[in-house]
Design an enzyme around this catalytic site. Structure first.
Site, PDB file in Angstrom:
ATOM      1  N   LYS A 191     -16.834 -15.900   7.954  1.00  0.00           N
ATOM      2  CA  LYS A 191     -17.390 -14.460   8.257  1.00  0.00           C
ATOM      3  C   LYS A 191     -16.674 -13.302   7.379  1.00  0.00           C
ATOM      4  O   LYS A 191     -17.529 -12.645   6.956  1.00  0.00           O
ATOM      5  CB  LYS A 191     -16.739 -14.210   9.805  1.00  0.00           C
ATOM      6  CG  LYS A 191     -17.852 -13.653  10.499  1.00  0.00           C
ATOM      7  CD  LYS A 191     -17.314 -13.476  11.979  1.00  0.00           C
ATOM      8  CE  LYS A 191     -15.914 -12.684  12.098  1.00  0.00           C
ATOM      9  NZ  LYS A 191     -15.867 -11.528  12.745  1.00  0.00           N
ATOM     10  N   LYS A 242       0.898  -1.086  -0.011  1.00  0.00           N
ATOM     11  CA  LYS A 242       0.003   0.033   0.089  1.00  0.00           C
ATOM     12  C   LYS A 242       0.762   1.329   0.141  1.00  0.00           C
ATOM     13  O   LYS A 242       0.204   2.319   0.032  1.00  0.00           O
ATOM     14  CB  LYS A 242      -0.825   0.049   1.325  1.00  0.00           C
ATOM     15  CG  LYS A 242      -2.212  -0.870   1.123  1.00  0.00           C
ATOM     16  CD  LYS A 242      -3.274  -0.429   2.083  1.00  0.00           C
ATOM     17  CE  LYS A 242      -2.751  -0.665   3.465  1.00  0.00           C
ATOM     18  NZ  LYS A 242      -3.651  -1.010   4.301  1.00  0.00           N
ATOM     19  N   LYS A 297     -16.273 -21.080   0.411  1.00  0.00           N
ATOM     20  CA  LYS A 297     -16.141 -21.497   1.955  1.00  0.00           C
ATOM     21  C   LYS A 297     -16.906 -20.635   2.754  1.00  0.00           C
ATOM     22  O   LYS A 297     -16.626 -19.536   2.865  1.00  0.00           O
ATOM     23  CB  LYS A 297     -14.524 -21.669   2.046  1.00  0.00           C
ATOM     24  CG  LYS A 297     -14.102 -22.066   3.774  1.00  0.00           C
ATOM     25  CD  LYS A 297     -12.856 -21.891   3.829  1.00  0.00           C
ATOM     26  CE  LYS A 297     -12.539 -22.320   5.330  1.00  0.00           C
ATOM     27  NZ  LYS A 297     -11.495 -22.472   6.018  1.00  0.00           N
TER      28      LYS A 297
END
Ligand code: TRP
Length: 331
Positions: A203, A119, A200
């Site tokens: 969360k 980044k 898969k």
């Protein structure tokens, strides 16, 4: 004497059926063969969870979830990491024997650095010492209970190897077996549990079926499973349907065979397939959900269970620290 197993549970996020089949159920199987210990790694969570209310309730939810799933606190030792101050004393002692270079090589730390570099940020941006020293605290979690085996997924194997390295260098320094060397019990990749979108269940993909939601919400969630545009009449292949993959986790052999037949015969739409899935999921989760709700309705009683677990755990932890201090000349 039975061998000792240790399972660390990170108190993050709501539990879902991917956690249940991928982590909770296999970990509870250990109770049969081992002197099993389970703990909530709440100080580990502090590295990332800064909302006190959120952390406080997640700790209870995860503890209640494991109890509701069948963890028997009479048969195993179940405690919170934060209740065992000796863990942190041991972590300090381990630090003296841990090369900084070893920590530099930890996968999670390296990934965080790489992300910063990509980044264009400062290399260490957002990286706290908790993340950097995570493997040392984890080594202390393991070593303090003389653990023989630590069942982990592949992503955690490096941490166990680091615990071995650290313990070995301590034993070598003092010329005696001060600390037990733990082994990783690598769980072979258990069947991947597909999520609502077929990827898969995770969360981070926002595609989970939560364990402890009311029946209505459970049905709604299952109805959101994505499907292809096959019509009701068309015969369907159970083996490529994620609805059927999920169904197999909850249904017995005869039920699976019967439903596979209906898939292949045609005449069954995806809505019906989802309804069948809901029925078996709900049948399995209802007693677990009821136990969970009962436990969560009495937090002081839950805390007492964890406190009693800590009382069983602390003498073991204290003995390890004492052994180490004596070997080190700090007695
Ligand atoms: N690092 C483990 C995870 O991310 C959690 C954990 C912390 C752990 N301490 C442990 C696991 C000790 C096993 C033993 O899931």
């Amino acid at each position: 004497m039975k061998k000792i197993s240790l399972t660390g549970i990170k108190p993050t996020g709501d539990l879902h059926i991917g956690n249940y089949f991928g982590a909770i159920k296999p970990a509870l199987e250990l109770t049969k063969e081992y002197d099993a210990r389970y703990f909530i790694a709440d100080y580990h969570a502090l590295n990332t969870m800064r909302d006190p209310k959120g952390l406080n309730s997640t700790i209870r939810q995860v503890a209640a979830g494991w109890l509701a799933s069948g963890l028997d606190p009479e048969k195993v030792i179940f405690y919170r990491q934060s209740s065992i101050p000796e863990v942190f004393e041991l972590a300090t002692m381990l630090m003296a024997f841990t090369a900084k270079g070893l920590m530099n090589r930890a996968h999670a730390y390296k990934a965080a650095i790489q992300e910063n570099n990509e980044k264009g940020d400062d290399t260490d941006a957002g990286i706290n010492m908790g993340l950097f020293t995570y493997p040392i605290l984890m080594a202390a979690d393991i070593i303090i209970f003389d653990s023989d085996i630590v069942p982990v997924g592949k992503d955690q194997v490096q941490h166990i190897e680091m615990a071995q390295d650290i313990a070995q260098s301590i034993n070598a320094n003092y010329g005696q077996q001060v600390l037990k060397i733990p082994q990783a019990g690598v769980q072979e990749d258990s069947a991947v549990i597909p999520g609502l979108d077929g990827r898969k269940m995770s969360k981070s993909y926002n595609n989970v079926i939560p364990l402890f939601v009311p029946e209505k919400t459970l049905r709604k969630t299952i109805m959101r499973i994505t499907t292809n545009s096959q019509s009701v009449e068309e015969p369907k292949d159970p083996d490529t349907s994620q609805i059927f993959q999920l169904y197999k986790l909850f249904a017995d052999a005869a039920e699976q065979e019967a439903l596979a037949g209906r898939y292949r015969a045609g005449g069954m739409g995806w809505g019906d397939a989802k309804e069948e899935l809901f029925q078996v999921v709900n049948r399995c989760l209802t007693p677990i959900r009821e136990r969970y709700d009962t436990i969560m309705a009495d937090i002081p009683a839950l805390d007492k269970i964890l406190e009693q677990g800590a009382e069983k755990a602390r003498p073991i932890a204290a003995a390890t620290v004492k052994r180490f201090r004596k070997a080190a000349g700090i007695d």
